[in-house]
Scaffold this motif. Structure first.
Motif, PDB file in Angstrom:
ATOM      1  N   ILE A  95       0.831  -1.206   0.000  1.00  0.00           N
ATOM      2  CA  ILE A  95       0.000   0.000   0.000  1.00  0.00           C
ATOM      3  C   ILE A  95       0.863   1.253   0.000  1.00  0.00           C
ATOM      4  O   ILE A  95       0.591   2.207  -0.733  1.00  0.00           O
ATOM      5  N   LEU A  96       1.937   1.249   0.811  1.00  0.00           N
ATOM      6  CA  LEU A  96       2.814   2.421   0.849  1.00  0.00           C
ATOM      7  C   LEU A  96       3.517   2.606  -0.499  1.00  0.00           C
ATOM      8  O   LEU A  96       3.706   3.736  -0.960  1.00  0.00           O
ATOM      9  N   LYS A  97       3.867   1.500  -1.142  1.00  0.00           N
ATOM     10  CA  LYS A  97       4.495   1.580  -2.467  1.00  0.00           C
ATOM     11  C   LYS A  97       3.511   2.164  -3.474  1.00  0.00           C
ATOM     12  O   LYS A  97       3.887   2.981  -4.317  1.00  0.00           O
ATOM     13  N   PHE A  98       2.254   1.751  -3.391  1.00  0.00           N
ATOM     14  CA  PHE A  98       1.208   2.292  -4.263  1.00  0.00           C
ATOM     15  C   PHE A  98       1.070   3.800  -4.043  1.00  0.00           C
ATOM     16  O   PHE A  98       0.996   4.572  -4.995  1.00  0.00           O
ATOM     17  N   LEU A  99       1.063   4.205  -2.780  1.00  0.00           N
ATOM     18  CA  LEU A  99       0.982   5.632  -2.440  1.00  0.00           C
ATOM     19  C   LEU A  99       2.167   6.400  -3.018  1.00  0.00           C
ATOM     20  O   LEU A  99       2.031   7.519  -3.506  1.00  0.00           O
ATOM     21  N   HIS A 100       3.331   5.777  -2.963  1.00  0.00           N
ATOM     22  CA  HIS A 100       4.569   6.405  -3.424  1.00  0.00           C
ATOM     23  C   HIS A 100       4.558   6.546  -4.945  1.00  0.00           C
ATOM     24  O   HIS A 100       4.902   7.605  -5.483  1.00  0.00           O
ATOM     25  N   ILE A 101       4.174   5.478  -5.635  1.00  0.00           N
ATOM     26  CA  ILE A 101       4.145   5.485  -7.105  1.00  0.00           C
ATOM     27  C   ILE A 101       3.115   6.466  -7.629  1.00  0.00           C
ATOM     28  O   ILE A 101       3.365   7.217  -8.581  1.00  0.00           O
ATOM     29  N   PHE A 102       1.941   6.470  -7.013  1.00  0.00           N
ATOM     30  CA  PHE A 102       0.857   7.334  -7.476  1.00  0.00           C
ATOM     31  C   PHE A 102       0.689   8.533  -6.558  1.00  0.00           C
ATOM     32  O   PHE A 102      -0.415   8.992  -6.308  1.00  0.00           O
ATOM     33  N   GLY A 103       1.829   8.990  -6.043  1.00  0.00           N
ATOM     34  CA  GLY A 103       1.825  10.104  -5.096  1.00  0.00           C
ATOM     35  C   GLY A 103       1.145  11.352  -5.623  1.00  0.00           C
ATOM     36  O   GLY A 103       0.530  12.096  -4.873  1.00  0.00           O
ATOM     37  N   GLY A 104       1.241  11.559  -6.944  1.00  0.00           N
ATOM     38  CA  GLY A 104       0.631  12.738  -7.542  1.00  0.00           C
ATOM     39  C   GLY A 104      -0.883  12.713  -7.479  1.00  0.00           C
ATOM     40  O   GLY A 104      -1.542  13.760  -7.549  1.00  0.00           O
ATOM     41  N   MET A 105      -1.440  11.496  -7.351  1.00  0.00           N
ATOM     42  CA  MET A 105      -2.894  11.346  -7.318  1.00  0.00           C
ATOM     43  C   MET A 105      -3.439  11.476  -5.898  1.00  0.00           C
ATOM     44  O   MET A 105      -4.635  11.604  -5.683  1.00  0.00           O
TER      45      MET A 105
END
Length: 302
Positions: free
Chosen positions: A140-150
């Motif tokens: 989940i944190l990786k998802f947040l990091h990758i799609f941080g702009g969203m």
């Protein structure tokens, strides 16, 4: 986070291992080690449903509970079936399966992980009953990091970690290098932590010993000698060992998130310039601070 579904965080390709409860425990733990996994969903053929997870925590609880028992030979335990372990040896521990739908929000997934103090959350299709993925804090944190702009970043992300008070800074769970491996298991069980900084007499961090390291005792057939020192236990590790990834009190939250995601570890050890342990910052701490606290949900971690 409420607009992103669990389905969105499932990678296009991933490894998923499922165990039947009639499988021999030894075979199951070898399979976890061989596949580099920390847990697997359990299928009960009689009930025709998933009934729980087999985790490294189970293995640790068993070792800790029966290592010094005069009634049980520790090496005999691995020959039992998983269902026997669950019914007889793990009867004092939590059995119910916490899961989530692929259509549920990632916010709900984070809430479940932190509320129930679990590290793996099966995503189960409500129609087929199939497990699609095992969601983790790291994913989940990786998802947040990758799609941080969203996902809008909170303003406090540029502030120093110590100033924000994110993490554990008091009564830190750690183990001396002269302590025994059994002592470490006792701390894992009593404190419910996932890793322990191994320190010298001055509190300087030398290594990190995680619950995942314990599972390799099964592969190496060394779980019948838990009286070795932590120094020996660390040296005996033959597999990939999560290194000590450190951070410092004056570093910003953004720097720390970036480091923990890129290093693909589960926690950072907060140290001073002499490498003396001052705190632990876990993935749970970061998700609580970044997602739940801004939404008005007070800490679920203590």
């Amino acid at each position: 986070m409420k607009s992103h579904r669990c389905y969105d965080a499932i990678p296009t390709s991933c490894k998923l291992v499922i165990f039947d409860t009639k499988l021999q425990v030894k075979t199951a733990f070898f399979a976890l080690v061989a596949n580099g996994l920390r847990a697997a969903p359990l299928w009960d053929n009689k009930l025709q449903r998933f009934v729980g997870m087999l985790t490294i925590t189970d293995f640790i609880n068993i070792l800790h509970c029966y290592y010094k028992s005069p009634l049980v030979q520790i090496y005999e335990l691995e020959n039992h079936r998983i269902e026997t372990w669950r019914d007889v040896y793990l009867k004092y521990f939590n059995h119910f399966l916490v899961s989530i739908s692929p259509e549920a929000s990632l916010f709900d997934a984070i809430y479940s992980l932190l509320r129930y103090k679990i590290h793996r959350l099966p995503v189960i299709d409500p129609e087929s009953g199939n497990v699609l993925h095992i969601l983790t804090h790291k994913r989940i944190l990786k998802f947040l990091h990758i799609f941080g702009g969203m996902v809008p970043k909170p303003r406090f992300i540029q502030r120093p970690i110590q100033e924000l008070g994110i993490g554990t800074f008091r009564d830190i769970a750690m183990v001396r290098e002269t302590a025994t491996l059994y002592d470490a298991l006792s701390i894992f069980v009593d404190r419910r932590v996932s890793a322990l900084p191994v320190v010298d007499e001055h509190g300087k961090v030398l290594a990190l010993y995680s619950r995942f390291d314990v599972i390799n005792l099964a592969a190496q057939k060394t779980y019948n000698n838990l009286d070795v020192t932590m120094q020996e236990a660390v040296q005996r590790r033959k597999c990939f060992a999560e290194g000590v990834i450190k951070c410092y009190p004056d570093e910003t939250l953004e720097t720390i998130i970036d480091r923990i995601v890129k290093a693909e570890v589960h926690r950072l050890v907060l140290v001073d310039r002499a490498d003396i342990v001052k705190g632990i910052i876990s993935l749970s701490d970061l998700l609580q601070a970044m997602v739940l606290t801004p939404a008005g949900i007070d800490s679920l971690l203590h």
